[in-house]
Structures are given as C-alpha cells and as structure tokens.
Enzyme design. Structure first.
Site, PDB file in Angstrom:
ATOM      1  N   ARG A 267      43.111  43.782 -88.194  1.00 42.96           N
ATOM      2  CA  ARG A 267      42.296  44.197 -89.333  1.00 42.96           C
ATOM      3  C   ARG A 267      43.184  44.678 -90.494  1.00 42.96           C
ATOM      4  O   ARG A 267      43.332  44.000 -91.497  1.00 42.96           O
ATOM      5  CB  ARG A 267      41.308  45.297 -88.919  1.00 42.96           C
ATOM      6  CG  ARG A 267      40.369  44.907 -87.748  1.00 42.96           C
ATOM      7  CD  ARG A 267      39.251  43.988 -88.172  1.00 42.96           C
ATOM      8  NE  ARG A 267      38.359  43.609 -87.084  1.00 42.96           N
ATOM      9  CZ  ARG A 267      37.239  44.246 -86.764  1.00 42.96           C
ATOM     10  NH1 ARG A 267      36.852  45.318 -87.419  1.00 42.96           N
ATOM     11  NH2 ARG A 267      36.487  43.796 -85.772  1.00 42.96           N
TER      12      ARG A 267
ATOM     13  N   HIS B 294      41.418  47.615 -83.140  1.00 40.64           N
ATOM     14  CA  HIS B 294      41.694  48.754 -84.013  1.00 40.64           C
ATOM     15  C   HIS B 294      42.646  49.690 -83.253  1.00 40.64           C
ATOM     16  O   HIS B 294      42.500  49.854 -82.035  1.00 40.64           O
ATOM     17  CB  HIS B 294      40.420  49.558 -84.296  1.00 40.64           C
ATOM     18  CG  HIS B 294      39.597  49.074 -85.453  1.00 40.64           C
ATOM     19  ND1 HIS B 294      38.216  49.182 -85.470  1.00 40.64           N
ATOM     20  CD2 HIS B 294      39.944  48.539 -86.657  1.00 40.64           C
ATOM     21  CE1 HIS B 294      37.745  48.715 -86.623  1.00 40.64           C
ATOM     22  NE2 HIS B 294      38.776  48.308 -87.357  1.00 40.64           N
TER      23      HIS B 294
ATOM     24  N   CYS C 112      35.239  56.084 -82.897  1.00 41.07           N
ATOM     25  CA  CYS C 112      34.763  55.171 -83.944  1.00 41.07           C
ATOM     26  C   CYS C 112      33.665  55.813 -84.783  1.00 41.07           C
ATOM     27  O   CYS C 112      33.505  55.478 -85.958  1.00 41.07           O
ATOM     28  CB  CYS C 112      34.205  53.891 -83.334  1.00 41.07           C
ATOM     29  SG  CYS C 112      35.420  52.888 -82.519  1.00 41.07           S
TER      30      CYS C 112
END
Ligand code: ARG
Length: 287
Positions: free
Chosen positions: A148, A184, A278
């Site tokens: 990402r 991530h 998250c």
C-alpha cells in the site's frame, strides 16, 4: 527491554493515557476485495460489527483513554478502519492517500475532521495508508511498504517531520512487507512500548528481518498461528495490550514480559481484514 516493571503499580501504572479516534461501523460490509481476507460473497453482520466496535471503545475508556469518533459516511464500508485515516505525530497530521479508488474519499474525510478541530494538517502527495502502515515507537517511526504505502511517502513524511520538529524529528525507518495477508504494517507488527515491539518475521523481506533483528534484538517474535488470526493487530498503551482472544500463544508471550493482554473479539471486522488496531487511530500527543 520491557521487563522490570514495578510490581503493585495501579491499573494505569507505566501505561500512559492515550487519545484515540474511532469510526463506528454503521456502513460496514465487504463490498469489494482489496486484500486476501475480504470475500464479497460472504455475508457480513453489521449489527455484530457495531457491537464488537462498541465493546472495543468501552474497553479503551475503561482503561482511562480518551476516544473521539468521526461520523461514518455511507458508501465507505472500510471507514471503520480508522488507523488508515491519517498519521498524527508531534501534533501534525499527515493525511492518508489510499491506493485503491474504493477507499480514496476516506483520506479527505479524515483530514477534514482534523482541520475542523484546528490541527495542522498536511495533504499527502504520495500513496500512504496512515497508521495502517506507519507506526510510532518512541522517536522511531516504522514505515511499511510493499502493498500500500510507497517509499515516496516515507520520504515525504520524513521531510514533514523535519519541518515540524527539526533536529528532534523522529527517524523514519522503512520496512518491506512481502506476504499479501499482511498487507499493512499493523497486521504484522505491534509497538508494545517506545522501545519494544512484537512482530512476525516471515511477513518481512530478508533485509527487513535483518534490520529488525538488529534494532530490536529483544523483540517478541510472533509465530504463524497467532499472526494468521491478526494477533499483531493489537493496541498497546505500554501495559495493556488490546487484542483478539484468538492469539493465545502471543498473549502468553506478553504475560511473560509483564504485559496485560486484554482480549476483545473483533471477528466480524476480521472479514474486512482488520482487528483492534485497524479500528484505532492514535492522536499524538494526547491533548
Ligand atoms: N479492508 C481494509 C483494506 O483492505 C482493511 C484495512 C485494515 N486496516 C488496517 N489498519 N490494517 O484496506
């Protein structure tokens, strides 16, 4: 590191009070697939997601932390993953610029929340997904890349922090992720305290594994089973580690080092590829 905590400290003890931003999963569902956890053909239970999210918020407040919320927007089912919304360090807000078009409106939405409250914000020029990929460990900023967030964003952040904090700016250290399940950084690494981390080595390239072993020789190494339930998507205040109950071996490792695991079920939010961390954006410093 991480040992030698004073016995008999109160529940807050060495832990600091934290300031978090969260977004209720009002519009949560899995409508598209941008990571291997997401299956758009699998049913989601938004009401259950809301209950799990409310419990998470209550746990933070019971631990003495401040939790603010941002209004969710229809059509942005992943907005619940507030960690991706920005990075806030030394009082400056580095906005998120999402890789996938489905999430791109979230960046300006989170930035507006901070603008409206008088924070100094910087609009990112380069793709980055906030605290999903950029974790703060004391004066070190651990910045993920591979799926990402880009290296160019790491450079942009480094320049921003130098402009903000001059010679005291934290160091930005790039880490390369290699396993798509751990897309991530916050799915593969937890900051436990300023000087102590936990991570799953196989999620990282060989060069990054060597870098982490060199910088954090006493880190908690988390095994494949605990990583595969997103055990590392955890939130530490320096003492309490809020995490999925499914990561049982990791919880034992934490207890051995004097931490207090605080299990909170986030099974419904796992369908989107996220857990407690998250859903939690930290604002630094806490006002
Ligand atoms: N469905 C989201 C995505 O793939 C999940 C984001 C999880 N957030 C996080 N901080 N890892 O972008």
């Amino acid at each position: 590191m991480g040992r030698g905590r004073v016995d008999g400290e109160g529940p807050m003890g060495a832990a600091g009070r934290r300031h978090y931003l969260m977004c209720p999963p009002t519009f949560y569902t899995v409508a598209y697939e941008i990571n291997p956890w997401m299956h758009a053909d699998q049913a989601t239970d938004t009401a259950l997601a809301v209950r799990q999210w409310q419990r998470l918020r209550e746990v933070y407040r019971d631990l003495g932390h401040t939790v603010e919320t941002i209004d969710p927007l229809p059509g942005l089912p992943d907005m619940v993953y507030a960690a991706n919304g920005a990075l806030v360090v030394d009082g400056v807000v580095y906005s998120a610029k999402f890789r996938h078009p489905q999430r791109q409106p979230e960046g300006p939405a989170y930035q507006a929340w901070f603008d409206d409250r008088g924070y100094r914000t910087h609009t990112a020029q380069h793709v980055n997904e906030g605290e999903g990929d950029i974790l703060v460990a004391g004066r070190t900023v651990l910045a993920g890349t591979g799926f990402r967030t880009t290296r160019a964003a790491h450079d942009e952040l480094r320049a921003l922090l130098t402009a903000t904090s001059g010679a005291d700016a934290p160091e930005v250290v790039g880490l390369e992720l290699v396993d798509p399940r751990y897309y991530h950084l916050d799915t593969a690494l937890t900051v436990l305290r300023d000087d102590e981390i936990a991570y799953h080595p196989d999620a990282f390239s060989p060069a990054t594994q060597a870098l982490l072993a060199d910088r954090y020789p006493d880190a908690v190494e988390v095994g494949a089973d605990d990583a595969a339930v997103l055990g590392l998507n955890a939130v530490s205040d320096g003492q309490h580690v809020v995490m999925t109950p499914a990561a049982t071996r990791f919880a034992d490792q934490l207890r051995e080092r004097g931490y207090t695991p605080v299990p909170v079920a986030t099974s419904e939010l796992l369908k989107g590829g996220g857990g407690a961390k998250c859903c939690t954006l930290e604002i630094r410093p806490a006002p």
